[in-house]
Design an enzyme around this catalytic site. Structure first.
Site, PDB file in Angstrom:
ATOM      1  N   HIS A 186       0.849  -1.186   0.000  1.00 16.25           N
ATOM      2  CA  HIS A 186       0.000   0.000   0.000  1.00 16.25           C
ATOM      3  C   HIS A 186       0.885   1.236   0.000  1.00 16.25           C
ATOM      4  CE1 HIS A 186      -3.438   2.587   0.798  1.00 16.25           C
ATOM      5  NE2 HIS A 186      -2.616   3.270   1.580  1.00 16.25           N
ATOM      6  N   ASP A 207     -15.282   2.500   7.671  1.00 19.49           N
ATOM      7  CA  ASP A 207     -14.235   3.392   7.151  1.00 19.49           C
ATOM      8  C   ASP A 207     -14.728   4.157   5.936  1.00 19.49           C
ATOM      9  OD1 ASP A 207     -11.464   4.434   6.872  1.00 19.49           O
ATOM     10  OD2 ASP A 207     -11.665   3.421   4.949  1.00 19.49           O
ATOM     11  N   ARG A 239     -14.639  12.621   6.879  1.00 17.54           N
ATOM     12  CA  ARG A 239     -13.385  13.341   7.197  1.00 17.54           C
ATOM     13  C   ARG A 239     -12.964  14.234   6.039  1.00 17.54           C
ATOM     14  NH1 ARG A 239      -9.666   8.719   7.744  1.00 17.54           N
ATOM     15  NH2 ARG A 239      -8.061  10.301   7.933  1.00 17.54           N
ATOM     16  N   SER A 261      -7.619   3.858   9.224  1.00 15.04           N
ATOM     17  CA  SER A 261      -8.383   3.774   7.984  1.00 15.04           C
ATOM     18  C   SER A 261      -7.683   2.846   6.986  1.00 15.04           C
ATOM     19  CB  SER A 261      -8.516   5.193   7.405  1.00 15.04           C
ATOM     20  OG  SER A 261      -8.945   5.161   6.069  1.00 15.04           O
ATOM     21  N   LYS A 304      -8.705  -1.577   6.180  1.00 14.80           N
ATOM     22  CA  LYS A 304      -8.999  -2.137   4.856  1.00 14.80           C
ATOM     23  C   LYS A 304      -7.995  -3.237   4.491  1.00 14.80           C
ATOM     24  CE  LYS A 304      -9.184   2.125   3.507  1.00 14.80           C
ATOM     25  NZ  LYS A 304      -9.351   3.476   3.016  1.00 14.80           N
TER      26      LYS A 304
HETATM   27  N1  URA Z   1      -6.067   6.777   2.659  1.00 17.93           N
HETATM   28  C1  URA Z   1      -7.001   6.102   3.360  1.00 17.93           C
HETATM   29  O1  URA Z   1      -7.457   5.040   2.954  1.00 17.93           O
HETATM   30  N2  URA Z   1      -7.431   6.637   4.509  1.00 17.93           N
HETATM   31  C2  URA Z   1      -6.961   7.806   5.008  1.00 17.93           C
HETATM   32  O2  URA Z   1      -7.376   8.218   6.058  1.00 17.93           O
HETATM   33  C3  URA Z   1      -5.991   8.491   4.258  1.00 17.93           C
HETATM   34  C4  URA Z   1      -5.558   7.947   3.087  1.00 17.93           C
END
Ligand code: URA
Length: 423
Positions: free
Chosen positions: A82, A161, A168, A183, A187
């Site tokens: 990621h 999320d 957010r 967050s 995932k």
């Molecule tokens: N990417 C995400 O998936 N969540 C965040 O809070 C910031 C970047």
């Protein structure tokens, strides 16, 4: 439980209990806690922080809000990467098939671009026919066929999320390390990968502008992954200048294919190979074919072609091209001492490569091709970069974004090393 009590506790810098966190995430997902209440709590968290135990509880509660994927039916280990996002960061495109060619399965859920950073799914969608939305069964079939799959997360994965991130985004509460870490990791853990390599970008084009903030985010995410049983490592990597020479959806696919063909810009190749080695090591299968070899012998390219075709794409189809181009010339002879990632990302966005709102379309052909990178010699009047757009009226605002974003001088300025640290 009373949501006001939870908000007030965090507003007054208190520590939230596991019970309070479980309840508030579940109640928000079900619509019992309202958006304005969650937005107030998110702001209190942004201002007053959370400790490691609270962040771990918050992450686990978001994972439990939805399904958890399971790849135990596969006969080889899974590995994922990621990136926290940057300008010209197309690394997933060559990396996923490369790691598959070296023996791991790569199930990667990716996102779309918002603002000045691009999104992997937007890039891949510039390939005619390619589909980002797959069912879980289709994901498994592509993995078995190609060894790698890159697709959108389904609605069942960490729905808390999804709802909270959208909130957010419009309430000034994105830039909180506990909220970003939970967050991303909710995932990735729900996605079910056995190992994970995080590429945490640092610099003007990244979320994290300083090495200190990036390190804190990386350490938080590595701890969350490790505690959840996912072998997790993080690299801190440079995003003070763009990665590679292409910025924009189809332009970045073209550059990724060059890398898979054994060529491409040296920084993209170096980072792709480094991340691939880290993924194979984390998956426990280092020592087989080396990623640098798989780029040269055609096996990574074969995996790419299978992956694209398995998701409906035509790997041989011509990519979209923007209708108009204009060039930016070097203002003097000398060394390109600075090329600011944020300025280039903003310019590419204004050319149409990115979107302002989630529902906006992107222009696949729009973007920027860089003819020089920091440290290169340039001559006055020669092209420094070529801007691509579908509508010529976009050039003015893109050129304005680039003003002050590059410098030609006598000697090179200090740049961040491509790989700054490993955590
Ligand atoms: N990417 C995400 O998936 N969540 C965040 O809070 C910031 C970047």
């Amino acid at each position: 439980m009373d949501v006001i009590e939870v908000i007030v506790a965090k507003r007054d810098s208190g520590e939230l209990s596991t019970g309070q966190i479980d309840w508030v995430i579940d109640a928000y997902t079900r619509g019992v806690v309202a958006d304005e209440q969650m937005s107030s709590l998110a702001m209190a968290i942004l201002l007053n922080g959370m400790n490691r135990r609270e962040i771990a509880d918050w992450t686990q509660a978001m994972i439990r809000s939805g399904e958890r994927m399971d790849w135990s039916a596969l006969d080889r280990p899974t590995a994922d990467k990621h990136s926290t996002g940057g300008v010209g960061d197309k690394i997933t495109l060559p990396l996923a098939p490369l790691v598959a060619a070296c023996g791991a399965y790569v199930p990667q859920l990716s996102g779309r671009g918002l603002g000045h950073t691009g999104g992997t799914l937007d890039k891949l969608e510039s390939i005619p026919g390619w589909r980002a939305s797959l069912s879980n069964d289709e994901m498994l079939a592509v993995l078995r066929e190609a060894g790698a799959v890159v697709c959108a997360a389904g609605s069942g994965l960490a729905p808390a999320d999804k709802k909270l991130y959208a909130l957010r985004d419009v309430t000034g509460t994105v830039e909180s390390i506990p909220l970003i870490a939970s967050s991303i990791m909710s995932k990735k853990i729900a996605e079910g990968t056995g190992s994970l390599v995080l590429d945490v970008k640092v610099g003007s084009g990244a979320f994290m502008k300083t090495v200190e903030r990036a390190r804190e985010l990386a350490e938080t995410m590595v701890a969350l992954g490790t505690d959840a049983g996912v072998r997790t490592v993080a690299l801190l990597t440079a995003m003070d200048r763009p990665l590679g020479r292409a910025v924009g959806n189809a332009l970045e696919v073209e550059e990724s294919v060059e890398v898979l063909a054994g060529g491409g810009p040296s920084d993209v190749v170096e980072l792709t190979v480094r991340l691939a080695r880290e993924m194979l090591e984390a998956a426990g299968i280092a020592g087989g074919k080396d990623p640098a070899e798989a780029l040269k012998d055609g096996s990574a390219m074969d995996a790419w072609r299978r992956m694209i075709a398995a998701q409906g794409g035509d790997p041989d189809a011509p990519l979209p091209r923007a209708a108009e181009t204009t060039t930016v010339a070097a203002p003097a002879s000398g060394v390109l001492t600075r090329l600011d990632a944020y300025a280039v990302g903003l310019a590419a966005w204004r050319l149409g490569a990115g979107r302002a709102r989630k529902e906006d379309p992107v222009s696949f052909g729009a973007g920027i091709v860089l003819h020089a990178k920091p440290g290169d010699e340039v001559r006055a009047g020669e092209p420094l970069m070529t801007l691509h757009a579908d509508e010529p009226e976009r050039f003015g605002r893109a050129l304005a974004a680039l003003e002050g974003g590059y410098e030609v001088g006598a000697a090179g300025q200090d740049l961040l090393p491509l790989v700054i640290d490993r955590i």
